[in-house]
Design an enzyme around this catalytic site. Structure first.
Site, mmCIF file in Angstrom:
data_model
loop_
_atom_site.group_PDB
_atom_site.id
_atom_site.type_symbol
_atom_site.label_atom_id
_atom_site.label_comp_id
_atom_site.label_asym_id
_atom_site.label_seq_id
_atom_site.Cartn_x
_atom_site.Cartn_y
_atom_site.Cartn_z
ATOM 1 N N THR A 1 5.526 2.287 4.177
ATOM 2 C CA THR A 1 6.736 3.114 4.289
ATOM 3 C C THR A 1 6.319 4.560 4.082
ATOM 4 O O THR A 1 6.016 4.968 2.954
ATOM 5 C CB THR A 1 7.777 2.720 3.212
ATOM 6 O OG1 THR A 1 8.118 1.351 3.374
ATOM 7 C CG2 THR A 1 9.028 3.573 3.349
ATOM 8 N N LYS B 1 13.820 2.665 8.340
ATOM 9 C CA LYS B 1 13.534 2.259 6.950
ATOM 10 C C LYS B 1 14.001 3.352 5.964
ATOM 11 O O LYS B 1 14.604 3.072 4.929
ATOM 12 C CB LYS B 1 12.029 2.007 6.816
ATOM 13 C CG LYS B 1 11.516 1.796 5.411
ATOM 14 C CD LYS B 1 11.795 0.418 4.867
ATOM 15 C CE LYS B 1 11.317 0.307 3.421
ATOM 16 N NZ LYS B 1 11.643 -0.935 2.795
HETATM 17 P P1 NAD Z 1 0.646 -0.968 -3.890
HETATM 18 O O1 NAD Z 1 0.387 0.351 -4.525
HETATM 19 O O2 NAD Z 1 0.768 -2.188 -4.742
HETATM 20 O O3 NAD Z 1 -0.504 -1.273 -2.796
HETATM 21 C C1 NAD Z 1 -1.080 -0.311 -1.970
HETATM 22 C C2 NAD Z 1 -2.565 -0.589 -1.910
HETATM 23 O O4 NAD Z 1 -3.168 0.341 -1.027
HETATM 24 C C3 NAD Z 1 -3.263 -0.432 -3.268
HETATM 25 O O5 NAD Z 1 -3.934 -1.632 -3.589
HETATM 26 C C4 NAD Z 1 -4.226 0.735 -3.036
HETATM 27 O O6 NAD Z 1 -5.436 0.621 -3.762
HETATM 28 C C5 NAD Z 1 -4.461 0.621 -1.543
HETATM 29 N N1 NAD Z 1 -4.989 1.832 -0.935
HETATM 30 C C6 NAD Z 1 -4.594 3.113 -1.083
HETATM 31 N N2 NAD Z 1 -5.357 3.940 -0.332
HETATM 32 C C7 NAD Z 1 -6.255 3.135 0.313
HETATM 33 C C8 NAD Z 1 -7.301 3.381 1.249
HETATM 34 N N3 NAD Z 1 -7.586 4.614 1.676
HETATM 35 N N4 NAD Z 1 -8.019 2.331 1.696
HETATM 36 C C9 NAD Z 1 -7.734 1.083 1.278
HETATM 37 N N5 NAD Z 1 -6.753 0.787 0.411
HETATM 38 C C10 NAD Z 1 -6.011 1.799 -0.066
HETATM 39 O O7 NAD Z 1 1.957 -0.760 -3.004
HETATM 40 P P2 NAD Z 1 2.885 -1.926 -2.391
HETATM 41 O O8 NAD Z 1 3.952 -2.278 -3.347
HETATM 42 O O9 NAD Z 1 2.006 -2.993 -1.828
HETATM 43 O O10 NAD Z 1 3.606 -1.099 -1.219
HETATM 44 C C11 NAD Z 1 2.921 -0.739 -0.039
HETATM 45 C C12 NAD Z 1 3.924 -0.065 0.904
HETATM 46 O O11 NAD Z 1 4.997 -0.960 1.184
HETATM 47 C C13 NAD Z 1 4.576 1.200 0.317
HETATM 48 O O12 NAD Z 1 4.689 2.165 1.316
HETATM 49 C C14 NAD Z 1 5.924 0.713 -0.166
HETATM 50 O O13 NAD Z 1 6.908 1.734 -0.172
HETATM 51 C C15 NAD Z 1 6.246 -0.361 0.854
HETATM 52 N N6 NAD Z 1 7.157 -1.413 0.382
HETATM 53 C C16 NAD Z 1 6.996 -1.951 -0.865
HETATM 54 C C17 NAD Z 1 7.885 -2.932 -1.295
HETATM 55 C C18 NAD Z 1 7.749 -3.551 -2.676
HETATM 56 O O14 NAD Z 1 8.680 -4.257 -3.101
HETATM 57 N N7 NAD Z 1 6.646 -3.345 -3.383
HETATM 58 C C19 NAD Z 1 8.912 -3.378 -0.461
HETATM 59 C C20 NAD Z 1 9.011 -2.841 0.826
HETATM 60 C C21 NAD Z 1 8.125 -1.852 1.233
#
Ligand code: NAD
Length: 308
Positions: free
Chosen positions: A97, A172
């Site tokens: 997102t 979104k």
């Molecule tokens: P998170 O922080 O748990 O996971 C993101 C991952 O990306 C982390 O493990 C981080 O180390 C990795 N990362 C960052 N930079 C990187 C790079 N350059 N190379 C490789 N890995 C990298 O976040 P999440 O909860 O999994 O959310 C991810 C996305 O989904 C966000 O944009 C969030 O807004 C969206 N989202 C989350 C939810 C939720 O309930 N958690 C629901 C809908 C949408």
């Protein structure tokens, strides 16, 4: 040709999404930069590789699930960006997102190299990801969306095609602005009823069937013991954190500014959620905003951060 999937970013969402693909028999390599998330991915028996070159090797699908636009920009287009290492017949599915501007820039840079790209952020949270029941909000041309559809079908239950590339993150952002506002509205209504010493179960039941109903009130109810299986019954453990909601409200606020749209409630919701995070509640579920709204009337017998 057997599909080879590079899954980049296996955090809270990416990990169970990649797991669904593996369970469906897909060949998946995963990559992350966080030692903690790498460990969790190994515990989930995902095929973790150590370099971007390895994860891209042979990949015809690149799925990214990163926190914010700056991470997506740096991964694909930064100094060590991978865009020029991606195979020309590959498709990028960015599920993060992020802001519309970054998504459009990535789409443009990909297209200029003959690479297909769609934006496909999700709703449904970690619980939805674990059971393959996410909703994908998709932006991209028909050909690219249809190419990605079998993978999205594995990870999700609904594929909602909003329009050209950039429309997925657009819808979104609009959706989550409305959700943030309505979570505050539901909290205000229920806390007002509480101060009026009304029977909350009856108020909730009546409002669910009246014109003041909304999804936050009926399905993700911000006060405990009114709806089953929601974070308010579980000490406001996320779910979807207040920090994530604040990030999405900021995206909406920035998008509104960029097109001179008037979104006073979206702006105010951003202020309220930002304050809540600054009060140490970033990792509280966003429905815990009812505590801030309720003030001294919020007297439930537990601490919403789960410390009791
Ligand atoms: P998170 O922080 O748990 O996971 C993101 C991952 O990306 C982390 O493990 C981080 O180390 C990795 N990362 C960052 N930079 C990187 C790079 N350059 N190379 C490789 N890995 C990298 O976040 P999440 O909860 O999994 O959310 C991810 C996305 O989904 C966000 O944009 C969030 O807004 C969206 N989202 C989350 C939810 C939720 O309930 N958690 C629901 C809908 C949408």
């Amino acid at each position: 040709m057997t599909d080879q999937i590079a899954f980049i970013g296996v955090g809270n969402m990416g990990n169970p999404m990649a797991d669904q693909l593996v369970k469906a028999g897909k060949k998946v390599k995963v990559y992350d930069v966080s030692p903690e998330m790498i460990q969790k991915a190994k515990e989930a028996n995902l095929n973790v590789v150590e370099t971007l070159d390895e994860v891209l090797d042979g990949a015809n699908f690149i799925i990214s699930m990163l926190p914010e636009g700056k991470h997506v920009k740096s991964l694909f287009l930064g100094e060590k960006g991978i865009i020029d290492k991606i195979s020309k017949d590959a498709l990028i599915i960015d599920c993060s997102t992020i802001d519309i501007e970054t998504s459009l820039l990535l789409g443009k840079e990909a297209k200029s190299r003959g690479i297909k790209m769609i934006d496909a952020p999700v709703t449904g949270g970690v619980m939805g990801a674990r059971v393959g029941k996410l909703n994908f909000l998709v932006g991209g041309d028909d050909e690219s969306v249809n190419l990605a559809r079998p993978l999205m079908d594995i990870m999700g239950q609904k594929i909602l095609h909003a329009g050209p590339q950039g429309s997925g993150v657009g819808v979104k952002i609009c959706n989550n602005m409305s959700l943030g506002i309505s979570m505050i509205a539901a909290s205000e209504a229920l806390m007002l009823a509480k101060r009026l010493k009304m029977d909350l179960k009856k108020v909730h039941e009546i409002m669910k069937n009246a014109s003041g109903n909304n999804w936050a009130l009926s399905t993700y109810t911000p006060l405990p013991n009114l709806t089953d299986g929601v974070p308010s019954n579980n000490k406001y453990r996320p779910g979807f954190s207040a920090a994530m909601m604040t990030k999405d409200l900021k995206l909406a606020n920035d998008a509104a500014k960029s097109v001179s749209a008037s979104t006073p409630l979206g702006k105010h919701a951003l202020e309220i959620f930002s304050e809540f995070c600054n009060e140490g509640e970033s990792e509280t579920d966003y429905s815990g905003i009812s505590k801030k709204i309720g003030g001294d009337a919020w007297d439930y017998p537990f601490d919403p951060k789960g410390k009791d």
